[in-house]
Design a protein around this motif. Structure first.
Motif, PDB file in Angstrom:
ATOM      1  N   VAL A 152     -35.925  15.457 -27.196  1.00 50.75           N
ATOM      2  CA  VAL A 152     -35.677  15.268 -25.760  1.00 50.75           C
ATOM      3  C   VAL A 152     -34.325  15.851 -25.362  1.00 50.75           C
ATOM      4  O   VAL A 152     -34.183  16.475 -24.300  1.00 50.75           O
ATOM      5  N   GLY A 153     -33.306  15.670 -26.209  1.00 52.10           N
ATOM      6  CA  GLY A 153     -32.007  16.253 -25.911  1.00 52.10           C
ATOM      7  C   GLY A 153     -32.047  17.768 -25.863  1.00 52.10           C
ATOM      8  O   GLY A 153     -31.468  18.394 -24.961  1.00 52.10           O
ATOM      9  N   ALA A 156     -33.870  18.795 -22.682  1.00 55.05           N
ATOM     10  CA  ALA A 156     -33.023  18.615 -21.502  1.00 55.05           C
ATOM     11  C   ALA A 156     -31.984  19.727 -21.390  1.00 55.05           C
ATOM     12  O   ALA A 156     -31.703  20.218 -20.287  1.00 55.05           O
ATOM     13  N   VAL A 159     -33.849  22.882 -20.131  1.00 61.27           N
ATOM     14  CA  VAL A 159     -34.218  22.763 -18.712  1.00 61.27           C
ATOM     15  C   VAL A 159     -32.989  22.858 -17.826  1.00 61.27           C
ATOM     16  O   VAL A 159     -32.998  23.513 -16.775  1.00 61.27           O
ATOM     17  N   GLY A 160     -31.878  22.212 -18.225  1.00 60.01           N
ATOM     18  CA  GLY A 160     -30.658  22.303 -17.427  1.00 60.01           C
ATOM     19  C   GLY A 160     -30.118  23.711 -17.349  1.00 60.01           C
ATOM     20  O   GLY A 160     -29.696  24.178 -16.277  1.00 60.01           O
TER      21      GLY A 160
END
Length: 438
Positions: A152-153, A156, A159-160
């Protein structure tokens, strides 16, 4: 000499005398029972003088002496074929069989590439994220929770970064479009006043030809766009498969590998397990080294883009970072895009400076970063890298170029380990069974 040996020698001499008389009779009669059809008896015996009938002088005139049979031949016809031709034929049919198998494998991979490519990308991501999962696992995190946190990190962060790139691109498009129009007008003025001395009529003809080409190929461009839209479902499916495969590779990679090794014969398990674990270490080292080299390339080019106030500095640096995962050619092509943007925005002088920066970064990568960082992880000849990238582009496009070099690195390590004569180390949990009669 014992009595038994003397009796054996007498029987041996009588047998050879009888055989020599039969061979002489066969040669005189011209029948196939000649010496050329007789295979010497392999039974060891004491050396005896050859009988008179077997002397070379007994060879009839006009009868050719046949070539002796070799241990690699199964018939007299094979013995009559030259040795070099037999070896060449043996190599030829074996290489032909390997080529047919390789062609069949490529056809199979082409049919299921929608599964193979996501799994390959998942392996690369797993090799990159595995150290973080191991660190969390050693910190007493459950295996599933550690894997989920890392995945997940990482998602993220991706995506960021993409969000920042897209936002900056959308904000800078109007300004870049206006400057692109100015650049086109400058090019037209240069064509008129420069060494080519083109007049307005010639320029109009070239523009009309370009418009005609676009109109003639509109159908092809539209069909390509439609096919791209049709593959949106495949891209979405591949992305989901990458995420799920990465999660399970990170969580259960060891158990999956042990299951695959158990499918092999017992005698080959330790050797294949040793080669597979060494290949996994090579893949992890390659991915981490590539990320470090790509970050240095993007940072070096991005700093100069910011200094000269080139638009889209962050998106261009991100493009350099992603393209650097394709060794040798990736950073060069993405740097060329930065040079074009600098040419449109700030003119030829700034573009030449950015071009010098790109060349300098490439020289730093080729002569310092690659030998220092990548050379310790993977030792692959540059020719193998170029050929692998070209083959990957032909077979699977950009994705093939991305996975070609790590695939070559893994195969290189695996083949070297499998071909090594050293015995792999015995696993710590192995059970050695010793026979009781020893």
């Amino acid at each position: 000499m014992s009595r038994f040996e003397r009796i054996r020698g007498q029987f041996r001499r009588a047998y050879e005398s009888l055989r020599s008389r039969r061979e002489s009779a066969g040669l005189r009669a011209g029948t196939p029972g000649s010496a050329a059809w007789v295979v010497p008896d392999p039974t060891p015996s004491s050396p005896q003088p050859p009988p008179a009938s077997a002397a070379p002088s007994a060879q009839p005139v006009g009868v050719e002496a046949s070539a002796p049979l070799h241990s690699s031949t199964s018939s007299r016809d094979d013995a009559d074929v030259p040795h070099a031709l037999r070896v060449g034929a043996a190599w030829s049919w074996r290489l032909l069989a390997i080529g047919i198998v390789a062609w069949a494998l490529l056809k199979i991979v082409g049919q299921i590439r929608i599964v193979i490519i996501p799994l390959a990308i998942a392996l690369l991501l797993s090799a990159l994220l595995a150290p973080a999962v191991g660190w969390l696992f050693r910190a007493r995190f459950p295996r599933s929770l550690a894997t989920a946190v890392v995945l997940v990190g990482g998602l993220a962060a991706v995506v960021g970064t993409l969000t920042l790139v897209v936002n900056e691109f959308i904000q800078g498009v109007p300004e870049l479009s206006e400057k692109s129009s100015q650049g086109v007008r400058q090019i037209q003025d240069w064509l008129r006043t420069g060494p080519l001395h083109l007049d307005d009529r010639q320029l109009d003809n070239y523009i009309n030809e370009a418009e005609k080409w676009i109109n003639d190929n509109t159908a092809g461009l539209t069909s390509g766009a439609l096919s791209t839209a049709a593959t949106l479902a495949e891209v979405l499916t591949g992305t989901i498969l990458v995420l799920f495969a990465t999660f399970f590779f990170l969580r259960d990679g060891g158990r999956i590998w042990r299951f695959l090794v158990r499918l092999l014969p017992v005698n080959a398990r330790w050797k294949v397990d040793d080669a597979g674990r060494a290949s996994w270490q090579t893949l992890g080292a390659y991915v981490r080294a590539t990320v470090l080299v790509a970050f240095i390339d993007a940072l070096g080019i991005g700093i100069f883009l910011v200094i000269f106030e080139i638009p889209f500095a962050f998106p261009l640096a991100a493009l350099v970072f992603l393209a650097s995962f394709i060794p040798i050619v990736g950073a060069t092509l993405s740097g060329g895009v930065a040079v074009l943007v600098a040419l449109v925005d700030s003119g030829p002088i700034t573009a030449l400076i950015i071009l010098g920066v790109v060349i300098g970064v490439q020289q730093l990568e080729g002569h310092v970063l690659q030998p220092l960082i990548m050379g310790r992880a993977v030792a692959i000849h540059p020719l193998a890298v170029i050929v692998g990238i070209a083959a990957g582009v032909v077979l699977a496009g950009v994705t093939g170029a991305l996975i070609a070099v790590p695939l070559i690195a893994v195969l290189n390590t695996a083949v070297r380990r499998l071909a090594a004569r050293s015995v792999p180390e015995t696993p710590s949990d192995a059970v050695v069974v010793v026979s009781k009669d020893r």
